[in-house]
Design an enzyme around this catalytic site. Structure first.
Site, short mmCIF file in Angstrom:
data_model
loop_
_atom_site.label_atom_id
_atom_site.label_comp_id
_atom_site.label_asym_id
_atom_site.label_seq_id
_atom_site.Cartn_x
_atom_site.Cartn_y
_atom_site.Cartn_z
N CYS A 1 -13.30 -37.23 4.04
CA CYS A 1 -14.29 -38.29 3.84
C CYS A 1 -13.67 -39.65 3.54
CB CYS A 1 -15.25 -37.86 2.72
SG CYS A 1 -16.00 -36.26 3.06
N HIS B 1 -18.45 -44.03 -3.83
CA HIS B 1 -18.44 -42.86 -2.95
C HIS B 1 -19.77 -42.12 -3.15
CE1 HIS B 1 -16.75 -39.91 -0.34
NE2 HIS B 1 -16.75 -38.95 -1.24
N GLU C 1 -16.36 -39.91 -10.57
CA GLU C 1 -16.24 -41.32 -10.17
C GLU C 1 -16.67 -42.23 -11.33
OE1 GLU C 1 -18.33 -42.34 -6.57
OE2 GLU C 1 -17.18 -44.21 -6.32
N LYS D 1 -25.17 -43.64 0.22
CA LYS D 1 -25.45 -42.27 0.66
C LYS D 1 -26.83 -41.80 0.21
CE LYS D 1 -20.60 -40.76 0.91
NZ LYS D 1 -19.92 -41.96 0.38
N HIS E 1 -24.29 -38.50 3.84
CA HIS E 1 -22.83 -38.56 3.82
C HIS E 1 -22.31 -38.41 5.25
CE1 HIS E 1 -18.79 -38.33 2.75
NE2 HIS E 1 -18.81 -37.42 1.79
N PHE F 1 -11.99 -34.33 0.62
CA PHE F 1 -11.41 -33.01 0.37
C PHE F 1 -9.91 -33.07 0.65
CE2 PHE F 1 -15.52 -30.43 1.43
CZ PHE F 1 -16.05 -30.78 0.20
#
Length: 423
Positions: free
Chosen positions: A168, A308, A319, A340, A345, A404
């Site tokens: 991502c 994010h 975060e 998002k 996403h 990831f």
């Protein structure tokens, strides 16, 4: 302007995007600041048996507006999105390629997965009809770097050309690489960004097995709820975005409009776990800190963070902790929001689309909201701009993306100033 006074400055002079809430920049931005959700029930395949039946799909996208029908059939949807966004961005930049040295124009364009629909269809063909029925175009349609190749072929640009893949964080890494190539003199102009088309049976099944996605199927528009106490996972999105990034003097010489400057970035690894973020957002702390240092700024100079903000329990908490560590008391004063909540996403394309939103935030002086933030998580107690956009002058903003594998990227954009960086 960065802390290295001798390096070439890099600005953004063109943007294009196809998103679940708009198939061009104006529609995307208008719906983003209106708080419109792009999530709905999945229409691209039968979701019987799937835990998740919702996603943020592109609606009404017609690839034949950007290529002929034969080309459409020879490309995966993630490449369609890439070429559409690239054409919009180049047109927006006003650049006349006939007057440019195309050897000095390159492409760094990423995809977290590549041609997932192609992989799904061709694997199905293999098991149902045998190996001889697998298409000879299987590999060139599937590989994640093919969008970068097609962009170069369509526009005849022959500078540096490759793809990034870092889950991502993919397209934020692409932007950072494009900036570095210009700073060190390898190119004058770079087309950069990312695209993704993951809303297919194997994509949804895979993320369902990880229990990463929301299963709030009865109300898709309310399913993506970053920083809310009732968040249950992310909503998958699709689309892509392209930025035209350009060396400042080159942009000035051709009379280009300048949206913003890319003043710095930070790239780090968690080195911790394949999917879970490091405790306390340790890798995110360092990526944001490095971006601020790279730009020659201080934490107090940052007005806004495009988070994010995936709507997963772990990400949003970590975060938040990372922002508190980097910004101390200023963390409660700066504004934060998650796109998002509306677009879902977009995986490898998230960084590019959210970079476009961050730049528009600086240009327009409007901060998009985080929709569906109704019951704030006590552990997420910062100013996430809940549910309604606000007007505010933004001189410096960070866009965060975390992937990831522990990949972290923070890109720092500033309002462009021609007086040597003092905005």
């Amino acid at each position: 302007m960065g802390n290295n006074q001798n390096r070439r400055r890099v600005v953004v002079t063109g943007m294009g995007a196809v998103t679940p809430i708009g198939l061009n920049i104006n529609d995307f931005w208008g719906n983003l600041i209106s708080g419109k959700s792009g999530a709905s029930h999945i229409t691209s395949f039968d979701t019987t048996g799937f835990d998740t039946k919702i996603a943020a799909e592109l609606k009404g996208f017609d690839p034949t507006l950007y290529m002929d029908k034969k080309s459409v059939k020879r490309m995966d949807p993630f490449t369609h999105y890439a070429l559409a966004a690239a054409e919009m961005a180049i047109t927006d930049s006003g650049m006349n390629f006939e007057k440019e040295d195309r050897n000095r124009i390159g492409v760094v364009f990423g995809s977290g997965i590549g041609g997932m629909w192609t992989y799904y269809h061709q694997t199905k063909e293999l098991f149902e009809n045998g190996p001889s029925r697998v298409s000879p175009l299987f590999v060139p349609m599937m590989i994640a770097d093919i969008a970068a190749g097609y962009i170069a072929m369509k526009f005849g640009v022959k500078g540096p050309n490759y793809a990034t893949t870092s889950a991502c964080a993919t397209s934020s890494h692409a932007i950072a690489d494009a900036v570095m190539l210009i700073e060190r003199g390898n190119a004058n102009v770079m087309l950069t960004g990312g695209s993704e088309a993951p809303i297919c049976p194997i994509g949804v099944a895979g993320f369902n097995s990880m229990r990463a996605m929301s299963t709030r199927n009865d109300e898709p528009e309310r399913a993506s709820r970053p920083f809310d106490a009732e968040r249950t996972g992310f909503v998958m999105g699709e689309g892509g975005a392209v930025l035209v990034v350009e060396e400042l003097e080159h942009a000035i010489k051709r009379g280009a409009k300048i949206y913003a400057e890319i003043a710095g970035f930070g790239l780090t690894a968690d080195a911790y776990h394949i999917t879970a973020p490091a405790p306390g957002g340790e890798g995110a702390v360092r990526s944001m800190s490095l971006a601020i240092q790279d730009a020659g700024l201080k934490p107090i100079d940052i007005d806004y963070i495009n988070a994010h903000g995936t709507s997963t329990p772990f990400n949003d908490k970590n975060e938040t902790e990372a922002i508190k560590t980097v910004f101390a008391n200023h963390a409660y004063k700066l504004h934060i929001s998650s796109n998002k909540s509306m677009i879902g996403h977009l995986l490898g394309a998230a960084g590019a689309v959210e970079a476009v939103a961050t730049i528009k935030t600086i240009v327009e002086g409007i901060i998009p909201p985080t929709i569906n933030l109704e019951n704030p998580d006590p552990e997420c107690d910062l100013n996430y701009v809940p549910n309604t956009a606000i007007q505010k002058t933004v001189n410096a903003a960070i866009s965060n993306t975390f992937g990831f594998g522990g990949h972290n990227a923070s890109i720092l954009f500033t309002k462009y100033s021609n007086n040597d960086g003092n905005f």
